[in-house]
Design an enzyme around this catalytic site. Structure first.
Site, mmCIF file in Angstrom:
data_model
loop_
_atom_site.group_PDB
_atom_site.id
_atom_site.type_symbol
_atom_site.label_atom_id
_atom_site.label_comp_id
_atom_site.label_asym_id
_atom_site.label_seq_id
_atom_site.Cartn_x
_atom_site.Cartn_y
_atom_site.Cartn_z
ATOM 1 N N GLY A 141 0.809 -1.202 0.000
ATOM 2 C CA GLY A 141 0.000 0.000 0.000
ATOM 3 C C GLY A 141 0.845 1.256 0.000
ATOM 4 C CB SER A 142 0.131 4.696 -1.104
ATOM 5 O OG SER A 142 0.118 4.375 -2.473
ATOM 6 N N GLY A 143 1.675 5.121 1.445
ATOM 7 C CA GLY A 143 1.739 5.626 2.807
ATOM 8 C C GLY A 143 2.973 5.217 3.568
ATOM 9 C CG HIS A 144 3.865 1.821 4.199
ATOM 10 N ND1 HIS A 144 3.517 2.011 5.516
ATOM 11 C CD2 HIS A 144 2.905 1.011 3.661
ATOM 12 C CE1 HIS A 144 2.399 1.330 5.779
ATOM 13 N NE2 HIS A 144 2.017 0.721 4.677
ATOM 14 C CG ASP A 189 0.598 -6.839 0.370
ATOM 15 O OD1 ASP A 189 -0.256 -6.264 -0.327
ATOM 16 O OD2 ASP A 189 1.294 -6.244 1.213
ATOM 17 C CG HIS A 244 -0.695 -1.412 7.764
ATOM 18 N ND1 HIS A 244 0.044 -2.578 7.802
ATOM 19 C CD2 HIS A 244 -0.501 -0.882 6.538
ATOM 20 C CE1 HIS A 244 0.652 -2.747 6.632
ATOM 21 N NE2 HIS A 244 0.336 -1.733 5.861
#
Length: 331
Positions: free
Chosen positions: A53-56, A109, A219
């Site tokens: 996911g994005s955000g990392h 994933d 998360h």
């Protein structure tokens, strides 16, 4: 929610547009939410792909580059990319030597990458293997290590596997080295504040102004316990105590340490943590190699940090020290 954005539903696409435009010599976007190395593929080189996911940032997408990853599929913030996006990434990086899927142990994933591997095998005749990072000691005990989350240990695995692939090693060798690096990593995190996912518009969890949580996931997954905020040395002592209990390091052992910001924690605080970690590790008699201190695997604007230890041998150390080049890590 207080963020610099236009619309939550456009957050990832607009981020990637700026990301590729800012680094055209390193990144290309050949398909929606698929990032690969700019330029031609190296014939006969094993392709290494990740996804998440994005955000990392900089993990996962930022580590596409020479001596690192060849491609990455990107999902919404904290959400898995689709199996088709993963399959397309594998197609875009294949150079005739097969593809390694190297990613963290999260249900979506794992499921989607397994489907993607089956798809490119049947439709494109691309051979692939898989190594899943499960380095977070807080998320399961040693007897259930396969259930652990993948966190910042992926940084080491990307670097070491990427270096091996640059040597034009075959898929079996690149996979072996990636698994060896994954098995040598142990990580734990702590959090002081939550972050806000743009699509949700509210914090991922609640925590008091004077509280901290040990073992928090990237998360916002719950940690081991919540307590009042302790001094930096006490925090580091407990983190290292848990890491060393899971994988002891002693006289003559070589290791690298990663002290990583989850987003909002500044470099100055990371160096305070590293200072104490170095003192504690010196008492074990283990030998430090190439420490890493900075933002390597984040959780949007979460305040907090992770510590990762990787136990090294001659092979892993040489690959860790090998050259690499991306906007977030040059060696």
């Amino acid at each position: 929610m207080k963020k610099i954005l236009n619309a939550p539903e456009h957050f990832v696409e607009e981020m990637l547009e700026g990301f590729v435009a800012a680094h055209p010599d390193h990144y290309a976007q050949p398909a929606p939410r698929v990032i690969v190395r700019a330029g031609d593929r190296t014939p006969g080189k094993v392709g290494i792909v990740s996804a998440g996911g994005s955000g990392h940032l900089p993990i996962f997408t930022g580590y596409v580059g020479k001596g690192l990853l060849d491609g990455c599929a990107i999902g919404l913030v904290f959400a898995s990319p689709s199996a088709e996006q993963m399959a397309e990434t594998m197609r875009r990086v294949d150079a005739g030597a097969g593809v390694l899927r190297l990613y963290g142990n999260y249900g979506g994933d794992v499921m989607n990458f397994d489907m993607a591997g089956e798809t490119v095998d049947m439709e494109d005749d691309i051979v692939s293997t898989s190594v899943v990072l499960a380095d977070d000691v807080a998320s399961a005990g040693p007897d259930e290590a396969e259930k652990r989350r993948g966190v910042a240990g992926m940084v080491y695995a990307f670097k070491i596997a990427g270096a091996k692939a640059e040597q034009l090693a075959d898929l079996a060798e690149v996979t072996r080295v990636a698994q060896k690096a994954a098995d040598a990593c142990r990580s734990i995190g702590m959090a002081l504040s939550p972050c806000t996912v743009p699509q949700a518009g509210k914090p991922t969890f609640e925590i008091g102004e004077t509280e901290m949580e040990m073992g928090m996931g990237i998360h916002g997954e719950p940690g081991i316990w919540r307590d009042t905020l302790k001094p930096a040395d006490a925090i580091v002592d407990e983190m290292l105590e848990r890491l060393l209990a899971d994988q002891p390091l002693g006289g003559g052992d070589r290791y690298s340490i990663l002290v990583n910001s989850l987003g909002a924690t500044p470099q100055e605080e990371l160096y305070i943590m590293y200072r104490r970690a170095r003192q504690v590790m010196a008492e074990t008699g283990a030998i430090e190699v190439m420490p890493l201190v900075g933002r390597y695997a984040t959780s949007m604007e979460m305040a907090g940090a992770t510590i990762t230890l990787i136990k090294l041998d001659d092979e892993l150390e040489a690959l860790l020290k090998a050259p690499c080049d991306c906007p977030f890590w040059r060696q």
